[in-house]
Design a protein around this motif. Structure first.
Motif: not given
Length: 216
Positions: A5-7, A10-20, A36-40, A44-48
């Motif tokens: 749910e957290r991942l 984060i994707l939805n936040l990055l979709r809607s905003r810039r420079n987070l 957050v660093y672990r989630d990012i 990235s490892e999932a090729r997002v």
């Protein structure tokens, strides 16, 4: 909130905003920056395609998973696309119909039945009138009672009297510029203006019992 749910958040936040920044994301997700660093890293490892330039950004959202709508969110979109403001303009009506068809084709089977049930019980009858605001709490309680098939008690203050009524709510109808509740009270079908409903509570008795059904 689970990790998945957290991942997605984060994707939805990055979709809607810039420079987070990590600090921004940690505050939104209510976790530490280390998490957050672990989630990012996991994304990235999932090729997002996430990159950092004065904040985290998405390179493209072409291959991101679709947004996960709740039944309430889907119902809000359905009611909005069927509102008078949309339906009174042909081009908007056609676009709205196409948009709704696309949206409904993507609804997961796990919530499709609940969505279809809500659509049948909460309707808009379009009139060329200006809409009035509905009190959110009363509306939400009535919607919950209808969709969960619960009996309710309400206080109804008409121009002539004030009464306490126990009834089985059936549908919410938007007509003549305002919302109305239709239900069965003492074996009779009745309609109530929502602006006159002052209080709603759930009844302890079973819903949709035979004693409250309308006579044939």
């Amino acid at each position: 909130m689970t990790k998945s749910e957290r991942l997605l958040l984060i994707l939805n936040l990055l979709r809607s905003r810039r420079n987070l920044t990590a600090s921004n994301l940690a505050k939104e997700c209510e976790v530490s920056e280390r998490t957050v660093y672990r989630d990012i890293r996991a994304l990235s490892e999932a090729r997002v395609p996430i990159y950092f330039d004065r904040g985290y950004k998405l390179l493209t959202d072409a291959f991101l998973p679709p947004l996960n709508f709740t039944v309430d969110e889907l119902l809000t979109l359905y009611l909005g696309l069927n509102s008078e403001s949309i339906q009174s303009v042909d081009s908007l009506r056609r676009s709205g119909k196409q948009a709704l068809a696309k949206l409904e084709s993507l609804i997961p089977e796990s919530i499709r039945a609940d969505y279809e049930n809500a659509k049948q019980r909460i309707k808009v009858q379009r009139e060329k009138q200006c809409s009035r605001q509905t009190r959110d709490l009363i509306f939400d309680l009535l919607k919950q009672a209808i969709c969960s098939e619960k009996q309710i008690k309400l206080r109804y203050d008409s121009t002539r009297s004030s009464e306490i009524i126990q009834l089985t709510p059936r549908i919410l109808v938007y007509q003549n510029g305002e919302w109305h509740l239709e239900g069965i009270a003492q074996r009779n079908r009745r309609r109530f203006r929502l602006v006159m409903i002052k209080n709603v509570t759930f009844s302890e008795s079973d819903s949709f019992s035979e004693q409250n059904e309308a006579c044939p």
